[in-house]
Design a protein around this motif. Structure first.
Motif, PDB file in Angstrom:
ATOM      1  N   SER A  61      82.238  73.832  79.974  1.00 53.36           N
ATOM      2  CA  SER A  61      82.523  75.231  79.665  1.00 53.36           C
ATOM      3  C   SER A  61      82.325  75.510  78.169  1.00 53.36           C
ATOM      4  O   SER A  61      81.706  76.503  77.794  1.00 53.36           O
ATOM      5  CB  SER A  61      83.945  75.584  80.091  1.00 53.36           C
ATOM      6  N   ASP A  62      82.856  74.618  77.322  1.00 52.58           N
ATOM      7  CA  ASP A  62      82.670  74.757  75.873  1.00 52.58           C
ATOM      8  C   ASP A  62      81.183  74.724  75.527  1.00 52.58           C
ATOM      9  O   ASP A  62      80.699  75.535  74.733  1.00 52.58           O
ATOM     10  CB  ASP A  62      83.366  73.626  75.110  1.00 52.58           C
ATOM     11  N   TRP A  63      80.469  73.771  76.115  1.00 45.12           N
ATOM     12  CA  TRP A  63      79.050  73.616  75.826  1.00 45.12           C
ATOM     13  C   TRP A  63      78.262  74.867  76.258  1.00 45.12           C
ATOM     14  O   TRP A  63      77.384  75.334  75.534  1.00 45.12           O
ATOM     15  CB  TRP A  63      78.491  72.367  76.489  1.00 45.12           C
ATOM     16  N   ARG A  64      78.597  75.402  77.408  1.00 49.40           N
ATOM     17  CA  ARG A  64      77.910  76.590  77.909  1.00 49.40           C
ATOM     18  C   ARG A  64      78.070  77.761  76.927  1.00 49.40           C
ATOM     19  O   ARG A  64      77.127  78.508  76.666  1.00 49.40           O
ATOM     20  CB  ARG A  64      78.428  76.957  79.301  1.00 49.40           C
ATOM     21  N   ILE A  65      79.258  77.912  76.367  1.00 51.39           N
ATOM     22  CA  ILE A  65      79.487  78.968  75.382  1.00 51.39           C
ATOM     23  C   ILE A  65      78.610  78.728  74.150  1.00 51.39           C
ATOM     24  O   ILE A  65      77.954  79.649  73.651  1.00 51.39           O
ATOM     25  CB  ILE A  65      80.976  79.050  74.985  1.00 51.39           C
ATOM     26  N   ALA A  66      78.573  77.481  73.664  1.00 54.92           N
ATOM     27  CA  ALA A  66      77.750  77.146  72.494  1.00 54.92           C
ATOM     28  C   ALA A  66      76.276  77.440  72.763  1.00 54.92           C
ATOM     29  O   ALA A  66      75.567  77.965  71.896  1.00 54.92           O
ATOM     30  CB  ALA A  66      77.953  75.688  72.107  1.00 54.92           C
ATOM     31  N   VAL A  67      75.805  77.116  73.962  1.00 57.40           N
ATOM     32  CA  VAL A  67      74.410  77.378  74.327  1.00 57.40           C
ATOM     33  C   VAL A  67      74.162  78.882  74.443  1.00 57.40           C
ATOM     34  O   VAL A  67      73.171  79.397  73.926  1.00 57.40           O
ATOM     35  CB  VAL A  67      74.040  76.639  75.634  1.00 57.40           C
ATOM     36  N   ASP A  68      75.064  79.590  75.125  1.00 54.29           N
ATOM     37  CA  ASP A  68      74.906  81.039  75.285  1.00 54.29           C
ATOM     38  C   ASP A  68      74.818  81.747  73.929  1.00 54.29           C
ATOM     39  O   ASP A  68      74.075  82.711  73.774  1.00 54.29           O
ATOM     40  CB  ASP A  68      76.068  81.637  76.081  1.00 54.29           C
ATOM     41  N   ASP A  96      87.138  85.327  62.995  1.00 51.83           N
ATOM     42  CA  ASP A  96      87.380  86.618  63.634  1.00 51.83           C
ATOM     43  C   ASP A  96      86.690  86.718  65.004  1.00 51.83           C
ATOM     44  O   ASP A  96      86.321  87.798  65.448  1.00 51.83           O
ATOM     45  CB  ASP A  96      86.944  87.755  62.718  1.00 51.83           C
ATOM     46  N   TRP A  97      86.561  85.593  65.688  1.00 49.08           N
ATOM     47  CA  TRP A  97      85.879  85.537  66.986  1.00 49.08           C
ATOM     48  C   TRP A  97      86.485  86.502  67.993  1.00 49.08           C
ATOM     49  O   TRP A  97      85.787  87.093  68.797  1.00 49.08           O
ATOM     50  CB  TRP A  97      85.890  84.110  67.538  1.00 49.08           C
ATOM     51  N   LEU A 102      82.757  87.772  70.982  1.00 53.23           N
ATOM     52  CA  LEU A 102      81.491  87.053  70.971  1.00 53.23           C
ATOM     53  C   LEU A 102      81.000  86.602  72.342  1.00 53.23           C
ATOM     54  O   LEU A 102      79.802  86.523  72.581  1.00 53.23           O
ATOM     55  CB  LEU A 102      81.603  85.827  70.056  1.00 53.23           C
ATOM     56  N   HIS A 103      81.942  86.268  73.224  1.00 52.58           N
ATOM     57  CA  HIS A 103      81.558  85.723  74.534  1.00 52.58           C
ATOM     58  C   HIS A 103      82.700  85.967  75.511  1.00 52.58           C
ATOM     59  O   HIS A 103      83.867  85.776  75.167  1.00 52.58           O
ATOM     60  CB  HIS A 103      81.282  84.216  74.388  1.00 52.58           C
ATOM     61  N   PRO A 104      82.392  86.349  76.751  1.00 48.07           N
ATOM     62  CA  PRO A 104      83.466  86.656  77.714  1.00 48.07           C
ATOM     63  C   PRO A 104      84.349  85.452  78.059  1.00 48.07           C
ATOM     64  O   PRO A 104      85.514  85.633  78.407  1.00 48.07           O
ATOM     65  CB  PRO A 104      82.724  87.162  78.953  1.00 48.07           C
ATOM     66  N   ASP A 105      83.831  84.232  77.939  1.00 46.47           N
ATOM     67  CA  ASP A 105      84.622  83.042  78.261  1.00 46.47           C
ATOM     68  C   ASP A 105      85.316  82.442  77.046  1.00 46.47           C
ATOM     69  O   ASP A 105      86.011  81.438  77.170  1.00 46.47           O
ATOM     70  CB  ASP A 105      83.739  81.978  78.920  1.00 46.47           C
ATOM     71  N   LEU A 106      85.135  83.034  75.903  1.00 44.42           N
ATOM     72  CA  LEU A 106      85.772  82.556  74.680  1.00 44.42           C
ATOM     73  C   LEU A 106      87.126  83.245  74.577  1.00 44.42           C
ATOM     74  O   LEU A 106      87.224  84.415  74.232  1.00 44.42           O
ATOM     75  CB  LEU A 106      84.884  82.894  73.479  1.00 44.42           C
ATOM     76  N   SER A 108      90.362  81.339  73.617  1.00 48.73           N
ATOM     77  CA  SER A 108      91.482  80.656  72.963  1.00 48.73           C
ATOM     78  C   SER A 108      91.014  79.934  71.699  1.00 48.73           C
ATOM     79  O   SER A 108      89.842  79.569  71.562  1.00 48.73           O
ATOM     80  CB  SER A 108      92.119  79.630  73.914  1.00 48.73           C
ATOM     81  N   TRP A 109      91.979  79.733  70.812  1.00 53.74           N
ATOM     82  CA  TRP A 109      91.697  78.955  69.606  1.00 53.74           C
ATOM     83  C   TRP A 109      91.348  77.525  69.978  1.00 53.74           C
ATOM     84  O   TRP A 109      90.574  76.864  69.273  1.00 53.74           O
ATOM     85  CB  TRP A 109      92.893  78.984  68.655  1.00 53.74           C
ATOM     86  N   GLY A 110      91.894  77.018  71.066  1.00 56.67           N
ATOM     87  CA  GLY A 110      91.574  75.660  71.510  1.00 56.67           C
ATOM     88  C   GLY A 110      90.096  75.513  71.826  1.00 56.67           C
ATOM     89  O   GLY A 110      89.465  74.515  71.461  1.00 56.67           O
ATOM     90  N   THR A 111      89.536  76.509  72.496  1.00 54.83           N
ATOM     91  CA  THR A 111      88.105  76.488  72.814  1.00 54.83           C
ATOM     92  C   THR A 111      87.273  76.594  71.542  1.00 54.83           C
ATOM     93  O   THR A 111      86.298  75.864  71.361  1.00 54.83           O
ATOM     94  CB  THR A 111      87.759  77.631  73.784  1.00 54.83           C
ATOM     95  N   VAL A 112      87.660  77.505  70.639  1.00 54.96           N
ATOM     96  CA  VAL A 112      86.951  77.667  69.365  1.00 54.96           C
ATOM     97  C   VAL A 112      86.972  76.353  68.596  1.00 54.96           C
ATOM     98  O   VAL A 112      85.944  75.885  68.100  1.00 54.96           O
ATOM     99  CB  VAL A 112      87.564  78.812  68.528  1.00 54.96           C
ATOM    100  N   SER A 113      88.129  75.730  68.523  1.00 55.47           N
ATOM    101  CA  SER A 113      88.262  74.464  67.795  1.00 55.47           C
ATOM    102  C   SER A 113      87.434  73.362  68.440  1.00 55.47           C
ATOM    103  O   SER A 113      86.795  72.566  67.747  1.00 55.47           O
ATOM    104  CB  SER A 113      89.731  74.032  67.735  1.00 55.47           C
TER     105      SER A 113
END
Length: 152
Positions: A61-68, A96-97, A102-106, A108-113
């Motif tokens: 899920s994290d990787w998909r956000i980075a790719v998107d 300021d995400w 920036l992304h519908p699946d983003l 939490s701060w945990g995901t950003v981190s």
């Protein structure tokens, strides 16, 4: 943990002065980006990425956000002749995400981190792979003769 994803294309390296990055200070002006980009395409990127996916804490899920968000294409690698090393700038998500949506699946701060840390780790592994397994040139920097000798 292992991440089961396809290896993306290596980034195209732009002619950016690395001293413009907040996290880099590089002496000299020859960053050998063309050479590094060629080495990435010749296998360094794939080798490093394969090593990284075996150890990263990022999940699919994290990787998909980075790719998107096309973060991988925003990596920068450059030669630091003074330090005889490959330097890098890893892309990341801004503080300021949330406001920027920036992304519908983003969500939490945990995901950003996790994304920011994972991309930083990938950058470091790429640098180590390039230096240890691909680069066969020596630094051109020569220290001045008047430096103290600390070996005595």
């Amino acid at each position: 943990m292992s991440l089961d994803v396809e290896t993306p294309e290596p980034p195209e390296l732009a002619a950016v002065d690395p001293n413009e990055y907040e996290d880099a200070e590089v002496a000299g002006g020859e960053y050998r980006r063309d050479d590094l980009e060629a080495l990435l395409r010749e296998g360094a990127w794939e080798d490093a990425f394969s090593e990284w996916v075996d150890t990263t804490d990022m999940d699919e899920s994290d990787w998909r956000i980075a790719v998107d968000l096309e973060l991988v294409s925003r990596f920068d690698f450059f030669w630091d002749d003074f330090a005889d090393r490959v330097g890098y700038h890893a892309p990341g998500l801004p503080e300021d995400w949330k406001e920027r949506d920036l992304h519908p699946d983003l969500d939490s701060w945990g995901t950003v981190s996790a994304i920011n840390a994972g991309l930083t780790e990938l950058g470091q592994i790429v640098c180590e792979t390039l230096k240890e397994e691909y680069i066969d040139w020596e630094a051109d920097f020569e220290a001045p003769d008047d430096l103290p000798d600390f070996d005595e």
